[in-house]
Design an enzyme around this catalytic site. Sequence first.
Site, PDB file in Angstrom:
ATOM      1  N   GLY A 108       0.788  -1.291   0.046  1.00 13.11           N
ATOM      2  CA  GLY A 108       0.114  -0.024  -0.243  1.00 13.11           C
ATOM      3  C   GLY A 108       0.699   1.184   0.090  1.00 13.11           C
ATOM      4  N   CYS A 233       9.701  -3.548 -10.088  1.00 15.70           N
ATOM      5  CA  CYS A 233      10.919  -3.374  -9.416  1.00 15.70           C
ATOM      6  C   CYS A 233      11.926  -4.325  -9.996  1.00 15.70           C
ATOM      7  CB  CYS A 233      10.709  -3.622  -7.746  1.00 15.70           C
ATOM      8  SG  CYS A 233       9.267  -3.861  -7.137  1.00 15.70           S
TER       9      CYS A 233
HETATM   10  N1  SAM Z   1       2.000  -1.140  -5.389  1.00 14.97           N
HETATM   11  C1  SAM Z   1       2.429  -1.964  -3.991  1.00 14.97           C
HETATM   12  C2  SAM Z   1       3.155  -0.787  -3.259  1.00 14.97           C
HETATM   13  O1  SAM Z   1       3.739   0.181  -3.720  1.00 14.97           O
HETATM   14  O2  SAM Z   1       3.158  -0.945  -1.736  1.00 14.97           O
HETATM   15  C3  SAM Z   1       3.259  -3.099  -4.232  1.00 14.97           C
HETATM   16  C4  SAM Z   1       2.494  -4.132  -5.309  1.00 14.97           C
HETATM   17  S1  SAM Z   1       3.165  -5.671  -5.315  1.00 14.97           S
HETATM   18  C5  SAM Z   1       4.613  -5.322  -6.525  1.00 14.97           C
HETATM   19  C6  SAM Z   1       2.382  -6.513  -6.382  1.00 14.97           C
HETATM   20  C7  SAM Z   1       1.109  -6.917  -5.720  1.00 14.97           C
HETATM   21  O3  SAM Z   1      -0.043  -7.260  -6.679  1.00 14.97           O
HETATM   22  C8  SAM Z   1       1.201  -7.989  -4.640  1.00 14.97           C
HETATM   23  O4  SAM Z   1       0.385  -7.730  -3.488  1.00 14.97           O
HETATM   24  C9  SAM Z   1       0.225  -9.120  -5.446  1.00 14.97           C
HETATM   25  O5  SAM Z   1      -0.574  -9.956  -4.404  1.00 14.97           O
HETATM   26  C10 SAM Z   1      -0.772  -8.432  -6.116  1.00 14.97           C
HETATM   27  N2  SAM Z   1      -1.395  -8.918  -7.189  1.00 14.97           N
HETATM   28  C11 SAM Z   1      -0.865  -9.816  -8.185  1.00 14.97           C
HETATM   29  N3  SAM Z   1      -1.776 -10.224  -9.199  1.00 14.97           N
HETATM   30  C12 SAM Z   1      -2.843  -9.506  -8.684  1.00 14.97           C
HETATM   31  C13 SAM Z   1      -4.093  -9.341  -9.540  1.00 14.97           C
HETATM   32  N4  SAM Z   1      -4.451 -10.008 -10.662  1.00 14.97           N
HETATM   33  N5  SAM Z   1      -5.212  -8.570  -8.959  1.00 14.97           N
HETATM   34  C14 SAM Z   1      -4.859  -8.052  -7.806  1.00 14.97           C
HETATM   35  N6  SAM Z   1      -3.405  -8.005  -7.066  1.00 14.97           N
HETATM   36  C15 SAM Z   1      -2.610  -8.852  -7.719  1.00 14.97           C
END
Ligand code: SAM
Length: 295
Positions: A108, A233
């Site tokens: 988040g 990242c």
């Molecule tokens: N944007 C976040 C931050 O800055 O704190 C980090 C995001 S992290 C790289 C990617 C997130 O996307 C993970 O928590 C993962 O569980 C979620 N995710 C992956 N595929 C998804 C989908 N199809 N729909 C929703 N969330 C998804």
Amino acid sequence: KTGDQRTALIPRYVRVNTLVWSTDEAVKSLITRGFTASSPFDSINGFAIDEHIPDLLSFSPQTAFHEDSLYKAGKIILQDKASCFPAAVLAPPASDDSFVIDATSAPGNKTSHLSALMKNKGKLFAFERDKKRFVTLTAMLSRAGCKNVEPLNVDFLTVDPLDPKYNRVTHILLDPSCSGSGIVNRLDHLLETEIEDDGDQEDRLKRLAAFQLLMVKHAMKFPGAQKIVYSTCSIHATENEHVVRDTLNSDEAQAGRFYLAGRNEVLPQWHRRGLPDELEHPSKVVSPEIPSHVG
Ligand code: SAM
């Protein structure tokens, strides 16, 4: 350089949560605590205001804020500079009719950044597929005082873009799961455990890229979408430039609604623009390089 040596060159970044107080107030409060407005490398107490990202401060790499009362109260967010670019580039309007999607939200950091840029106005739909990470997300949003966010424990790919609930959405942030190859040692905790290295790396990267492309193409189906920011990242062109290239070649983009924004529209003062060759030569294989600093 070793991971530890690289980490020692990266300042400790802190984003002021402007939903709670201003950067001026934060700076004054830090100075009363003995910090000096100079440079993060001057002394252990030195800090500076970042030149690219508003409301971002940089401290000495040795400074720790995890136990700090400002962090616990949600007044500061521990967020690296690279992670601040996506929301800053998306730059959603701060108005009551601002409708935004964060497609992949947990833990988040970027959601709370978007909420701050929107000044808690309008509506920010924050999707997160994973149940446990969703719990982390809701805790983070509450600590940061985000009131314009609707967190949804939903897979973004299952969301109907034509659902009237989303027909006013104009801005979409897509920060999907990736290899995390650009995360330096100190930030390892951001890596998702769900992604495991189970085989040939290029194969795995291609699978991740296929998923990432699916996500961007889904975002392009939202009828009101005007601006989509895609971030990872990762240091691999397979997940970065190649996904962008394939996005631009997709039917969704070819329909003419989307184009790749140029330097004049996106951070004109930032000198690095990725690897332009990788956008043009689809078949070239890239050998990854570890950057000496994040950003
Ligand atoms: N944007 C976040 C931050 O800055 O704190 C980090 C995001 S992290 C790289 C990617 C997130 O996307 C993970 O928590 C993962 O569980 C979620 N995710 C992956 N595929 C998804 C989908 N199809 N729909 C929703 N969330 C998804």
